[in-house]
Design a protein around this motif. Structure first.
Motif, mmCIF file in Angstrom:
data_model
loop_
_atom_site.group_PDB
_atom_site.id
_atom_site.type_symbol
_atom_site.label_atom_id
_atom_site.label_comp_id
_atom_site.label_asym_id
_atom_site.label_seq_id
_atom_site.Cartn_x
_atom_site.Cartn_y
_atom_site.Cartn_z
ATOM 1 N N LEU A 253 -47.066 -26.715 30.984
ATOM 2 C CA LEU A 253 -47.676 -25.425 30.669
ATOM 3 C C LEU A 253 -47.202 -24.901 29.316
ATOM 4 O O LEU A 253 -47.967 -24.244 28.593
ATOM 5 C CB LEU A 253 -47.351 -24.407 31.761
ATOM 6 C CG LEU A 253 -47.921 -24.701 33.156
ATOM 7 C CD1 LEU A 253 -47.437 -23.661 34.158
ATOM 8 C CD2 LEU A 253 -49.441 -24.757 33.126
ATOM 9 N N ALA A 254 -45.935 -25.195 28.955
ATOM 10 C CA ALA A 254 -45.397 -24.716 27.678
ATOM 11 C C ALA A 254 -46.208 -25.230 26.498
ATOM 12 O O ALA A 254 -46.254 -24.586 25.437
ATOM 13 C CB ALA A 254 -43.935 -25.143 27.532
ATOM 14 N N ARG A 255 -46.851 -26.368 26.666
ATOM 15 C CA ARG A 255 -47.615 -26.953 25.567
ATOM 16 C C ARG A 255 -48.866 -26.155 25.211
ATOM 17 O O ARG A 255 -49.432 -26.338 24.136
ATOM 18 C CB ARG A 255 -48.013 -28.394 25.917
ATOM 19 C CG ARG A 255 -46.821 -29.348 26.033
ATOM 20 C CD ARG A 255 -47.251 -30.709 26.575
ATOM 21 N NE ARG A 255 -46.128 -31.627 26.669
ATOM 22 C CZ ARG A 255 -45.823 -32.537 25.751
ATOM 23 N NH1 ARG A 255 -46.563 -32.645 24.659
ATOM 24 N NH2 ARG A 255 -44.793 -33.344 25.916
ATOM 25 N N VAL A 256 -49.322 -25.280 26.112
ATOM 26 C CA VAL A 256 -50.546 -24.527 25.816
ATOM 27 C C VAL A 256 -50.245 -23.221 25.095
ATOM 28 O O VAL A 256 -51.160 -22.459 24.782
ATOM 29 C CB VAL A 256 -51.356 -24.242 27.099
ATOM 30 C CG1 VAL A 256 -51.573 -25.514 27.897
ATOM 31 C CG2 VAL A 256 -50.698 -23.160 27.964
ATOM 32 N N ALA A 257 -48.981 -22.933 24.812
ATOM 33 C CA ALA A 257 -48.633 -21.668 24.145
ATOM 34 C C ALA A 257 -49.338 -21.534 22.805
ATOM 35 O O ALA A 257 -49.909 -20.478 22.494
ATOM 36 C CB ALA A 257 -47.114 -21.574 23.966
ATOM 37 N N VAL A 262 -50.440 -17.689 23.398
ATOM 38 C CA VAL A 262 -49.926 -16.933 24.535
ATOM 39 C C VAL A 262 -48.452 -17.280 24.741
ATOM 40 O O VAL A 262 -48.020 -18.397 24.456
ATOM 41 C CB VAL A 262 -50.731 -17.253 25.824
ATOM 42 C CG1 VAL A 262 -50.551 -18.706 26.244
ATOM 43 C CG2 VAL A 262 -50.359 -16.314 26.966
ATOM 44 N N ASP A 263 -47.691 -16.310 25.220
ATOM 45 C CA ASP A 263 -46.304 -16.546 25.600
ATOM 46 C C ASP A 263 -46.301 -17.068 27.037
ATOM 47 O O ASP A 263 -46.410 -16.295 27.992
ATOM 48 C CB ASP A 263 -45.503 -15.248 25.487
ATOM 49 C CG ASP A 263 -44.013 -15.446 25.760
ATOM 50 O OD1 ASP A 263 -43.638 -16.466 26.361
ATOM 51 O OD2 ASP A 263 -43.228 -14.545 25.380
ATOM 52 N N VAL A 264 -46.210 -18.364 27.171
ATOM 53 C CA VAL A 264 -46.257 -18.988 28.492
ATOM 54 C C VAL A 264 -45.079 -18.538 29.353
ATOM 55 O O VAL A 264 -45.220 -18.337 30.561
ATOM 56 C CB VAL A 264 -46.280 -20.525 28.354
ATOM 57 C CG1 VAL A 264 -46.066 -21.205 29.706
ATOM 58 C CG2 VAL A 264 -47.608 -20.972 27.743
ATOM 59 N N THR A 265 -43.918 -18.355 28.745
ATOM 60 C CA THR A 265 -42.756 -17.932 29.539
ATOM 61 C C THR A 265 -42.976 -16.555 30.154
ATOM 62 O O THR A 265 -42.541 -16.292 31.279
ATOM 63 C CB THR A 265 -41.475 -17.924 28.684
ATOM 64 O OG1 THR A 265 -41.661 -17.075 27.540
ATOM 65 C CG2 THR A 265 -41.138 -19.319 28.203
ATOM 66 N N ALA A 267 -45.998 -15.370 30.904
ATOM 67 C CA ALA A 267 -46.999 -15.591 31.949
ATOM 68 C C ALA A 267 -46.345 -16.136 33.214
ATOM 69 O O ALA A 267 -46.684 -15.730 34.339
ATOM 70 C CB ALA A 267 -48.070 -16.554 31.448
ATOM 71 N N ILE A 268 -45.378 -17.047 33.053
ATOM 72 C CA ILE A 268 -44.657 -17.586 34.205
ATOM 73 C C ILE A 268 -43.862 -16.493 34.899
ATOM 74 O O ILE A 268 -43.856 -16.387 36.129
ATOM 75 C CB ILE A 268 -43.742 -18.744 33.764
ATOM 76 C CG1 ILE A 268 -44.577 -19.971 33.384
ATOM 77 C CG2 ILE A 268 -42.743 -19.093 34.863
ATOM 78 C CD1 ILE A 268 -43.767 -21.100 32.790
ATOM 79 N N GLY A 451 -42.367 -22.749 24.948
ATOM 80 C CA GLY A 451 -42.944 -21.862 25.949
ATOM 81 C C GLY A 451 -43.524 -20.590 25.384
ATOM 82 O O GLY A 451 -44.335 -19.940 26.045
#
Length: 455
Positions: A253-257, A262-265, A267-268, A451
């Motif tokens: 998922l971190a790869r889609v940042a 978007v801040d994937v961290t 979102a998590i 992320g």
């Protein structure tokens, strides 16, 4: 066998549970713990504190000499030094390299030696050496407990027959149980004493019953009966695989940042407020002597394709290259070629607060950067970097980092040590930063966070 002999046995005797527990806690049942490493010594010390009658066994003379002198050769474990000193001083804990002699005098034998890896194949040589020594001194009514993490079926199909062969006893004359360690470096004493429920599983019902009674004296938490030794082995392996798969999901998922801006961290973090979601944090890979190894314990044992397990391992193994690519991209944006760059890597330990470097993702990251021609330096306040094998980086202290900050073109944070947050990143002047642990927050430099993307 006389009635008195039967009553004195741990396994298969006639003692009620409460009587057995009283004898165990009263020091009437001698215990030998095989392996006095980072997890074994804390376990031996807690056993000694509870029972007052423990012999620790290790192949390293220096380890045995230290324990005999009341000193802990294991650093970074709160309370361990004091507990070893106390139990050694009052005679509750002794130590020896003579495993056969320890086995001959013990009734409970606890094995907690490392299971190493040869490529992707588990290496049971240390376990089998301990088992062979125990077998030479095994008596009817003894109980053997395996705490070392092993591939499922090892206790039932390898350990038990080997003990019978070495001892000359029938398998129903002694007990064998698998009771996995559930401890982490830096909190071993706390974990052993009851941070989590203790899992026990026997090769037969009596082995499991007796193991459960003994560990109930050791832990303040619950004792969970798995039902058999193989199920208990699977519990330990599955715990590690769950974390490996979950971290791989986070890293994917971190790869889609960047593509999504978007801040994937974040979102998590928000997603995890829903009770059915518990995504781990992304990072530079997975290290230590547990999580990177346990998937292989399963895939090497069963003749099946396990694509999710295998893919997760591959995703996590690929993360150091992902971090290296981020370094190259940031340098390129600043007009600096990686083969002309000096790169500082902060963190060699696989996680914060420990000095363990086994399977640390820093090692493959450094190899990647070195292969690209970068001049790589590494610093870690918890690790003697110069002594780390196969690390293609020059060692420097944290004082040297501060004094020579302007020589680096890139800084990569690989371990979440608190020390790094206190660094003056403005002193790095024109450098770029890759924060693989999302630990720094805002910096005055061009920064890529795994992320979260570019700052």
């Amino acid at each position: 066998m006389t009635a008195a002999q039967s009553e004195g046995m741990v396994y298969g005797g006639d003692r009620p549970g409460a009587t057995l527990q009283s004898a165990f806690a009263g020091g009437e049942i001698p215990v030998a713990v095989y392996g006095l490493g980072k997890m074994g010594l804390p376990l031996a010390a807690v056993f000694a504190d509870v029972t007052g009658n423990v012999t620790g066994v290790d192949v390293d003379d220096a380890v045995v000499d230290a324990v005999a002198a009341g000193e802990s050769p294991v650093e970074g474990e709160p309370g361990l030094g004091e507990l070893v000193a106390e139990t050694s001083a009052d005679g509750s804990l002794s130590a020896t390299t003579r495993s056969e002699r320890a086995a001959a005098s013990a009734q409970v034998h606890v094995v907690i030696v490392p299971t190493l890896m040869e490529e992707t194949e588990p290496d049971l040589s240390m376990l089998l050496a301990a088992v062979d020594a125990i077998g030479e001194g095994l008596d009817e009514g003894d109980l053997v407990i395996i705490e070392s993490t092993v591939p499922p079926t090892t206790t039932r199909d390898i350990v038990t027959p080997r003990l019978a062969e070495r001892s000359g006893l029938d398998p129903d004359e002694f007990g064998v149980a698998f009771c996995p360690e559930r401890t982490a470096s830096g909190r071993a004493i706390q974990d052993i004493r009851g941070a989590y429920p203790k899992v026990v599983g026997g090769v037969d019902a009596e082995s499991e019953r007796v193991a459960g009674l003994l560990y109930d004296e050791l832990t303040s938490n619950d004792v969970i009966h798995a039902g058999d030794a193989t199920t208990a082995e699977c519990v330990k392996v599955f715990e590690g695989i769950y974390r490996d798969v979950n971290i791989a999901l986070a890293n994917e998922l971190a790869r889609v940042a960047e593509p999504l801006s978007v801040d994937v961290t974040r979102a998590i973090e928000v997603a995890n407020t829903q009770p059915f979601c518990e995504i781990h944090d992304p990072g530079p890979g997975v290290g230590g002597h547990c999580i990177p190894l346990y998937p292989h314990f399963l895939t090497d044992t069963v003749d099946l394709d396990l694509p999710l397990v295998e893919t997760s391992r591959a995703v996590n193994d690929e993360m150091p290259r992902f971090v290296s690519d981020a370094v190259v991209d940031l340098l390129d944006e600043q007009g600096v070629a990686v083969d002309d760059a000096a790169v500082l890597v902060l963190g060699v330990a696989y996680r914060a607060g420990v000095d363990e470097t086994r399977k640390s993702p820093t090692r493959p990251l450094v190899s990647e950067l070195d292969a690209l021609g970068a001049d790589v330096w590494a610093a870690d306040p918890a690790v003697d970097v110069a002594s780390v094998p196969d690390l293609a980086a020059s060692a420097c202290s944290m004082d040297e980092v501060a004094a020579t900050a302007d020589r680096y073109d890139a800084v990569v944070v690989m371990t979440e040590h608190d020390t790094y947050r206190a660094l003056d990143f403005a002193a790095f002047e024109e450098a770029v930063v890759v924060d693989a642990r999302n630990t720094l927050g805002d910096t005055p430099l061009p920064t890529y966070t795994v992320g979260a993307g570019r700052q």
